[in-house]
Design a protein around this motif. Structure first.
Motif, PDB file in Angstrom:
ATOM      1  N   GLY A 148     -23.061  -3.255  23.412  1.00  0.00           N
ATOM      2  CA  GLY A 148     -23.686  -2.080  23.760  1.00  0.00           C
ATOM      3  C   GLY A 148     -23.503  -1.320  24.988  1.00  0.00           C
ATOM      4  O   GLY A 148     -24.224  -0.390  24.942  1.00  0.00           O
ATOM      5  N   LYS A 149     -22.546  -1.581  25.404  1.00  0.00           N
ATOM      6  CA  LYS A 149     -21.953  -0.302  26.328  1.00  0.00           C
ATOM      7  C   LYS A 149     -20.585   0.123  25.881  1.00  0.00           C
ATOM      8  O   LYS A 149     -20.036  -0.266  24.986  1.00  0.00           O
ATOM      9  CB  LYS A 149     -21.622  -1.450  27.601  1.00  0.00           C
ATOM     10  CG  LYS A 149     -22.756  -2.133  28.240  1.00  0.00           C
ATOM     11  CD  LYS A 149     -22.244  -2.928  29.417  1.00  0.00           C
ATOM     12  CE  LYS A 149     -23.420  -3.601  30.070  1.00  0.00           C
ATOM     13  NZ  LYS A 149     -23.032  -4.466  31.243  1.00  0.00           N
ATOM     14  N   LYS A 150     -20.211   1.046  26.831  1.00  0.00           N
ATOM     15  CA  LYS A 150     -19.148   2.102  26.575  1.00  0.00           C
ATOM     16  C   LYS A 150     -17.957   1.194  27.226  1.00  0.00           C
ATOM     17  O   LYS A 150     -17.989   0.598  28.156  1.00  0.00           O
ATOM     18  CB  LYS A 150     -19.251   3.354  27.260  1.00  0.00           C
ATOM     19  CG  LYS A 150     -20.240   4.272  26.508  1.00  0.00           C
ATOM     20  CD  LYS A 150     -20.438   5.612  27.126  1.00  0.00           C
ATOM     21  CE  LYS A 150     -21.544   6.481  26.617  1.00  0.00           C
ATOM     22  NZ  LYS A 150     -21.558   7.579  27.347  1.00  0.00           N
ATOM     23  N   VAL A 151     -16.699   1.363  26.734  1.00  0.00           N
ATOM     24  CA  VAL A 151     -15.441   0.857  27.357  1.00  0.00           C
ATOM     25  C   VAL A 151     -15.455   1.361  29.016  1.00  0.00           C
ATOM     26  O   VAL A 151     -15.064   0.636  29.707  1.00  0.00           O
ATOM     27  CB  VAL A 151     -14.214   1.350  26.558  1.00  0.00           C
ATOM     28  CG1 VAL A 151     -13.157   0.725  27.276  1.00  0.00           C
ATOM     29  CG2 VAL A 151     -14.357   0.730  25.213  1.00  0.00           C
ATOM     30  N   THR A 152     -15.684   2.762  29.102  1.00  0.00           N
ATOM     31  CA  THR A 152     -15.345   3.171  30.464  1.00  0.00           C
ATOM     32  C   THR A 152     -16.614   2.512  31.385  1.00  0.00           C
ATOM     33  O   THR A 152     -16.330   2.469  32.482  1.00  0.00           O
ATOM     34  CB  THR A 152     -15.837   4.643  30.475  1.00  0.00           C
ATOM     35  OG1 THR A 152     -17.155   4.992  29.888  1.00  0.00           O
ATOM     36  CG2 THR A 152     -14.669   5.514  29.682  1.00  0.00           C
ATOM     37  N   ASP A 153     -17.861   1.942  30.839  1.00  0.00           N
ATOM     38  CA  ASP A 153     -18.578   1.532  31.734  1.00  0.00           C
ATOM     39  C   ASP A 153     -18.048   0.137  32.008  1.00  0.00           C
ATOM     40  O   ASP A 153     -18.384  -0.403  32.987  1.00  0.00           O
ATOM     41  CB  ASP A 153     -20.107   1.198  30.876  1.00  0.00           C
ATOM     42  CG  ASP A 153     -20.958   2.453  30.987  1.00  0.00           C
ATOM     43  OD1 ASP A 153     -20.546   3.534  31.600  1.00  0.00           O
ATOM     44  OD2 ASP A 153     -21.860   2.508  30.089  1.00  0.00           O
ATOM     45  N   LEU A 154     -17.373  -0.608  31.218  1.00  0.00           N
ATOM     46  CA  LEU A 154     -17.070  -1.913  31.383  1.00  0.00           C
ATOM     47  C   LEU A 154     -15.844  -1.834  32.580  1.00  0.00           C
ATOM     48  O   LEU A 154     -15.675  -2.527  33.341  1.00  0.00           O
ATOM     49  CB  LEU A 154     -16.362  -2.874  30.315  1.00  0.00           C
ATOM     50  CG  LEU A 154     -17.502  -3.175  29.227  1.00  0.00           C
ATOM     51  CD1 LEU A 154     -16.724  -3.699  28.006  1.00  0.00           C
ATOM     52  CD2 LEU A 154     -18.467  -3.880  29.579  1.00  0.00           C
ATOM     53  N   VAL A 155     -15.051  -0.974  32.309  1.00  0.00           N
ATOM     54  CA  VAL A 155     -14.004  -0.391  33.314  1.00  0.00           C
ATOM     55  C   VAL A 155     -14.556  -0.189  34.658  1.00  0.00           C
ATOM     56  O   VAL A 155     -14.256  -0.782  35.509  1.00  0.00           O
ATOM     57  CB  VAL A 155     -13.047   0.596  32.928  1.00  0.00           C
ATOM     58  CG1 VAL A 155     -12.050   0.929  34.132  1.00  0.00           C
ATOM     59  CG2 VAL A 155     -12.247   0.153  31.648  1.00  0.00           C
ATOM     60  N   ALA A 156     -15.682   0.817  34.839  1.00  0.00           N
ATOM     61  CA  ALA A 156     -16.332   1.162  35.893  1.00  0.00           C
ATOM     62  C   ALA A 156     -17.039  -0.352  36.518  1.00  0.00           C
ATOM     63  O   ALA A 156     -17.002  -0.434  37.946  1.00  0.00           O
ATOM     64  CB  ALA A 156     -17.563   2.006  35.643  1.00  0.00           C
ATOM     65  N   GLY A 157     -17.538  -1.212  35.608  1.00  0.00           N
ATOM     66  CA  GLY A 157     -18.173  -2.303  36.243  1.00  0.00           C
ATOM     67  C   GLY A 157     -17.105  -3.187  37.059  1.00  0.00           C
ATOM     68  O   GLY A 157     -17.388  -3.967  38.064  1.00  0.00           O
ATOM     69  N   ALA A 158     -15.981  -3.186  36.614  1.00  0.00           N
ATOM     70  CA  ALA A 158     -14.679  -4.027  37.288  1.00  0.00           C
ATOM     71  C   ALA A 158     -14.248  -3.413  38.587  1.00  0.00           C
ATOM     72  O   ALA A 158     -14.413  -3.960  39.698  1.00  0.00           O
ATOM     73  CB  ALA A 158     -13.402  -4.090  36.280  1.00  0.00           C
ATOM     74  N   ILE A 159     -14.311  -2.123  38.496  1.00  0.00           N
ATOM     75  CA  ILE A 159     -13.931  -1.070  39.757  1.00  0.00           C
ATOM     76  C   ILE A 159     -14.961  -1.414  40.644  1.00  0.00           C
ATOM     77  O   ILE A 159     -14.801  -1.704  42.097  1.00  0.00           O
ATOM     78  CB  ILE A 159     -13.651   0.345  39.299  1.00  0.00           C
ATOM     79  CG1 ILE A 159     -12.622   0.495  38.596  1.00  0.00           C
ATOM     80  CG2 ILE A 159     -13.592   1.004  40.543  1.00  0.00           C
ATOM     81  CD1 ILE A 159     -12.294   1.631  37.897  1.00  0.00           C
ATOM     82  N   LEU A 160     -16.387  -1.546  40.268  1.00  0.00           N
ATOM     83  CA  LEU A 160     -17.308  -1.396  41.350  1.00  0.00           C
ATOM     84  C   LEU A 160     -17.530  -2.926  41.749  1.00  0.00           C
ATOM     85  O   LEU A 160     -17.921  -3.001  43.202  1.00  0.00           O
ATOM     86  CB  LEU A 160     -18.688  -0.900  40.719  1.00  0.00           C
ATOM     87  CG  LEU A 160     -18.877   0.539  40.297  1.00  0.00           C
ATOM     88  CD1 LEU A 160     -19.916   0.784  39.425  1.00  0.00           C
ATOM     89  CD2 LEU A 160     -18.666   1.377  41.589  1.00  0.00           C
ATOM     90  N   LEU A 161     -17.394  -3.609  40.792  1.00  0.00           N
ATOM     91  CA  LEU A 161     -17.122  -5.258  41.495  1.00  0.00           C
ATOM     92  C   LEU A 161     -16.356  -5.374  42.611  1.00  0.00           C
ATOM     93  O   LEU A 161     -16.598  -5.959  43.805  1.00  0.00           O
ATOM     94  CB  LEU A 161     -17.000  -6.079  40.453  1.00  0.00           C
ATOM     95  CG  LEU A 161     -17.289  -7.662  40.387  1.00  0.00           C
ATOM     96  CD1 LEU A 161     -18.507  -8.051  41.075  1.00  0.00           C
ATOM     97  CD2 LEU A 161     -16.495  -8.409  39.261  1.00  0.00           C
ATOM     98  N   ASP A 162     -15.027  -4.876  42.515  1.00  0.00           N
ATOM     99  CA  ASP A 162     -14.138  -4.971  43.617  1.00  0.00           C
ATOM    100  C   ASP A 162     -14.608  -4.237  44.908  1.00  0.00           C
ATOM    101  O   ASP A 162     -14.430  -4.473  45.670  1.00  0.00           O
ATOM    102  CB  ASP A 162     -12.571  -4.433  43.088  1.00  0.00           C
ATOM    103  CG  ASP A 162     -11.615  -4.550  43.767  1.00  0.00           C
ATOM    104  OD1 ASP A 162     -11.814  -4.740  45.119  1.00  0.00           O
ATOM    105  OD2 ASP A 162     -10.380  -4.760  43.464  1.00  0.00           O
ATOM    106  N   ALA A 163     -15.031  -3.075  44.602  1.00  0.00           N
ATOM    107  CA  ALA A 163     -15.330  -1.945  45.571  1.00  0.00           C
ATOM    108  C   ALA A 163     -16.460  -2.695  46.508  1.00  0.00           C
ATOM    109  O   ALA A 163     -16.498  -2.507  47.687  1.00  0.00           O
ATOM    110  CB  ALA A 163     -15.750  -0.710  45.110  1.00  0.00           C
TER     111      ALA A 163
END
Length: 100
Positions: free
Chosen positions: A36-51
């Motif tokens: 139900g999400k965009k690929v870019t949202d999944l990538v952003a999720g990983a980036i934000l988790l790290d940040a």
């Protein structure tokens, strides 16, 4: 798994599609259908988790965190972070210090 392996350097749908030997459109549709999400949202999720983890648990500067995540500059990182989190990295860090 690919996202968590490459998110620091690669944010484009085409990169991940190429690694999976499929078209970007097919990857986008498959991910959207499955999550139900965009690929870019999944990538952003990983980036934000790290940040967020770095902001909470290190004394690295915003510049250092931006560099570690391969953003072109701290200003772009701050705008990206605020877009998804709703507050700047600085405000996020300060609020986390108030509520450990």
């Amino acid at each position: 798994m690919l996202i968590f392996k490459h998110y620091r350097n690669e944010r484009s749908v085409s990169f991940y599609a190429e690694k999976l030997f499929i078209t970007p459109n097919y990857l986008s549709e498959a991910v959207k259908q499955a999550t139900g999400k965009k690929v870019t949202d999944l990538v952003a999720g990983a980036i934000l988790l790290d940040a967020k983890a770095q902001l909470k648990s290190t004394t690295h500067t915003i510049q250092q965190i931006s560099d570690s995540l391969h953003f072109p500059n701290p200003s772009f990182f701050a705008k990206y972070f605020k877009k998804y989190v709703g507050v700047s990295p600085k405000v996020y860090r300060e609020s986390e210090q108030d509520h450990p």
